[in-house]
Design a protein around this motif. Sequence first.
Motif, PDB file in Angstrom:
ATOM      1  N   LEU B 452       0.817  -1.217   0.000  1.00 38.91           N
ATOM      2  CA  LEU B 452       0.000   0.000   0.000  1.00 38.91           C
ATOM      3  C   LEU B 452       0.851   1.267   0.000  1.00 38.91           C
ATOM      4  N   ILE B 453       1.876   1.277   0.829  1.00 40.18           N
ATOM      5  CA  ILE B 453       2.621   2.534   1.003  1.00 40.18           C
ATOM      6  C   ILE B 453       3.353   2.984  -0.262  1.00 40.18           C
ATOM      7  N   PHE B 454       3.430   2.074  -1.259  1.00 40.73           N
ATOM      8  CA  PHE B 454       4.062   2.476  -2.527  1.00 40.73           C
ATOM      9  C   PHE B 454       3.041   2.661  -3.637  1.00 40.73           C
ATOM     10  N   ARG B 455       1.764   2.548  -3.296  1.00 41.98           N
ATOM     11  CA  ARG B 455       0.748   2.713  -4.349  1.00 41.98           C
ATOM     12  C   ARG B 455       0.557   4.213  -4.627  1.00 41.98           C
ATOM     13  N   PRO B 456       0.340   4.593  -5.904  1.00 43.42           N
ATOM     14  CA  PRO B 456       0.209   6.016  -6.249  1.00 43.42           C
ATOM     15  C   PRO B 456      -0.914   6.711  -5.478  1.00 43.42           C
ATOM     16  N   TYR B 458      -1.930   6.139  -2.529  1.00 39.67           N
ATOM     17  CA  TYR B 458      -1.497   6.415  -1.156  1.00 39.67           C
ATOM     18  C   TYR B 458      -0.533   7.598  -1.140  1.00 39.67           C
ATOM     19  N   VAL B 461      -2.581  10.780  -1.771  1.00 42.68           N
ATOM     20  CA  VAL B 461      -3.385  11.195  -0.615  1.00 42.68           C
ATOM     21  C   VAL B 461      -2.505  11.909   0.402  1.00 42.68           C
ATOM     22  N   ASN B 462      -1.309  11.375   0.629  1.00 45.09           N
ATOM     23  CA  ASN B 462      -0.423  12.000   1.606  1.00 45.09           C
ATOM     24  C   ASN B 462       0.332  13.192   1.032  1.00 45.09           C
ATOM     25  N   PRO B 465      -1.946  17.162   0.571  1.00 46.69           N
ATOM     26  CA  PRO B 465      -1.956  18.203   1.615  1.00 46.69           C
ATOM     27  C   PRO B 465      -0.582  18.818   1.842  1.00 46.69           C
ATOM     28  N   LEU B 466       0.444  17.986   1.636  1.00 46.27           N
ATOM     29  CA  LEU B 466       1.806  18.489   1.807  1.00 46.27           C
ATOM     30  C   LEU B 466       2.095  19.555   0.753  1.00 46.27           C
ATOM     31  N   ILE B 468      -0.189  21.325  -0.803  1.00 43.18           N
ATOM     32  CA  ILE B 468      -1.026  22.494  -0.503  1.00 43.18           C
ATOM     33  C   ILE B 468      -0.339  23.358   0.563  1.00 43.18           C
ATOM     34  N   LEU B 469       0.149  22.696   1.588  1.00 45.27           N
ATOM     35  CA  LEU B 469       0.816  23.429   2.669  1.00 45.27           C
ATOM     36  C   LEU B 469       2.031  24.173   2.133  1.00 45.27           C
ATOM     37  N   LEU B 472       0.888  27.141   0.049  1.00 46.45           N
ATOM     38  CA  LEU B 472       0.372  28.244   0.862  1.00 46.45           C
ATOM     39  C   LEU B 472       1.488  28.981   1.579  1.00 46.45           C
ATOM     40  N   ILE B 473       2.456  28.231   2.034  1.00 43.23           N
ATOM     41  CA  ILE B 473       3.584  28.850   2.740  1.00 43.23           C
ATOM     42  C   ILE B 473       4.396  29.727   1.788  1.00 43.23           C
ATOM     43  N   ARG B 476       2.439  32.876   1.064  1.00 43.72           N
ATOM     44  CA  ARG B 476       2.426  33.765   2.227  1.00 43.72           C
ATOM     45  C   ARG B 476       3.767  34.485   2.382  1.00 43.72           C
TER      46      ARG B 476
END
Lengths: 249, 604
Positions: B452-456, B458, B461-462, B465-466, B468-469, B472-473, B476
């Motif tokens: 799972l941890i190597f599936r695209p 996954y 999904v992780n 947000p990274l 996006i953050l 945004l940084i 700013r």
Amino acid sequence: MTDKILAILLMTLICASAADGQEDIFRTGVKYYQESNYDDAVRMFSKIEKSGIESAALYYNLGNAYFKSGDLGRAVLYYHRAKRLGPGDADIINNLKFASQFSKVQMVGVQLNPVEAFLKDTVGSYKLSALGWLFSLFFISFLILLIMKYGLQYFFTGIDAVIISMLCLTIFAAGLTSFKYRVDYLDRRAVIIAPEAPVYSGPSSNTELELRGAPGLVVELLQESGDYYNVLLENKRRGWIKKDLVAEI
Amino acid sequence: MKLFSINILYICFFTFSVVGSEASAKVSDIEIEVSLNRDTIGLNEQVILQITVISSEQNLPAPRLPTLPMFKVYSQGRSSNISITNGVVSATLTYRYIFTPQRAGTFPIENISIVHKNKRFKGNSVELTVLNQGVATPKHLEGSARDPRGNSRDYFLEAAVDKKNPYVGQQVTLTLKFYIAVQNYGSPELSEPTMTGFWSEVIGNKPVYFQRINNRRYKVSERKYALFPTQTGELTIGRAMISATIATRRNTRDPFSMFGNVFGRGKDITVRSDPVTVNVKSLPTKKKPKNFTGTVGKFSITASADKRKVEVNQPVTVLFKITGVGNIKSVAEPAIPDLADFRIYRASSSENTSRVNDKLGGTKIYEEVFIPGRPGEMTIPSISYNYFDPESRRYQTIKTRPIKISVIKPEGYVAAPQSPFQPNDISIGNEARDIRYIKTDLGDTQPIGQVLIFRPIYIAVNGLPLAILAGLIVIRKRREKLQANVGYARSRSASKMARKRLSKARILSNKETVLDFYAELNSVLVSYIADKLNISPHGLTTDKVRELLSARDASQELIADIINVFQKCDYARYAPSTIEQEDIDQSLKTVEEVMVGIEGVKFD
């Protein structure tokens, strides 16, 4: 990059459609098993495995069919494979335990690292995917909090404490996930499947015989040399065994 | 010395006789079997008469021989075999006598008997033929050497066994003899006889020898087989066949006969033996040990361990060596009882066969691995082994010596938890019923080895947000910089503003509006450079521009282009009529290039 994503999507679609066809083969295998025709049941279940698809139920049934046909080594092998995909399944745990008792060589485990033992106990009954998603939950929550604070300049009382807590949970979940991944995929383990499996002190049959392994005995593969694996037994003794006498879990 | 041995045997026998007399008094079952090692001998030969007395009684008198004046009889001694099975002592006594004939003839030997407790037990009768000639040719051979018309045969093939009534598993020696009285070419080719119902092994060929039969000299080729009957009843050994090329008989009337056979091609012949029938007896059921595994012969057993000191859970290899006479390949594994302190499993077996006087035998080695489960002083007990001895017709029990093993605790030893599993009560395979039933649903499937941890999905999904953050940084941070640094803000917006004004100048880029075009072009360039340098556009002369850009390491070519554009603008303002459309387009292009060039200059 786009080509890669398309290929992955295509593979996923192929697997999804193949699984539909495999259901029929699986049912035929179950029918053979119910008729006590274990060799044909093994043949049918193996057919699914050979098509590149795996599931805990498939490996569990293969373990049962091998056990009933008297092949203890492969029965234990497939129960272990099933346990990797479904570690919390009580049927798999029971049958693995039951079949392992028939191995003529039983090792008394010598536990040298209590932290590792604790971690193994902790992650033992969880799937790698479950731990992976737990990590994602904490990680995404942590990122959302960061976005709120640093991206959107949104603050609430105690946001820093929540962020730190979420960071700790994320690190903890990441640790468990990577440990589970190491145990399940990086630590190479194998099961003896040959009826006679001598373990030597060196990578040659001319060296001293350390032990005669028996079907169902689980060993850890440390390194390779020619036709031999350097193995670590459960009692932390090392030895060399011919590659074709074992199957990797 | 021989006498001494016999005496010892006798003393032993006597001792057993006294001990066992009370038990044996209840039974009076005596069998006497009389046999000769040959039934036809010549006058210069000897024959051995063997009397075997089998009884549950031990204190029996010696058998009485009838008066035999035509023979000189010498006793060759007596041997005894005592066996104790289930507490009952029984004995087989064998008496041997050498008979030397005094005259020719056929003599029955009968009425050999033992009188015991006023009862007479008689043995079977045998017949011995003594021929006048020094060494006898067996009668049947003389018959075989003649054809039905009584003519002497040039060749014949004989098959014979040493026992007609063996026990199942007892060795029967089959002898094939090819007799040939004429010259043969090459090696005769043998087709082996069929031996259904026997386990067989070739003992070997005897060197060729000669034998005189019916006054004719035959060359004899002999081959022997050890046969072990695997079933009871009447078994037939099929015909053996020999193909050979022989010299044809010489025609005595042919004057060139002396050369005839030298260059002759010979004659191909085939000769067959008669089938041989053997009546195989089953092993006696009387006093048959419960754990008898079917081993027949005469054996001894020893046990030896490779180490006497070992750590818990480390293997000790014990070799069980069974040596003796019999079908060594069918010697069964010794039955090792379950030992609470050891896990035992068979590692391997090997065998070495040997032949002594046409008897097959050897050593079979069973390698068993004993794994001690706890520390302490352990003993591998004496292991019993049973076999049937066809000579004494008794089941015999042999034993190994106990082996002491010292088991020590290894470092980090943890005792195994008590397991509810009883290995003797369950077995792997279809009979094992304690595994849980199979699953009828294939469940969630996935490609083999997919993590799972190597599936695209996954990673996405992780990663989202990274991203996006991070985005945004960055936004700013940029906003904060723009707000805090006017010069940086002017510099960042300079290009945008300049391009906007340049669009306006492009609209004016024709001959009619040449003055306005150059005024705008000058303004664009001055404002752009002023914004980039964060200085006021007022009073920005060409010399000032040259100085500022040189200080910021702008290339001389770029500076020259900028000065050139400024000069062109001034020139157009004073002599607009001399400006062609081509000049206008060239100036516009130069400004665009200059702006690109200035973007590469560091203004911080």
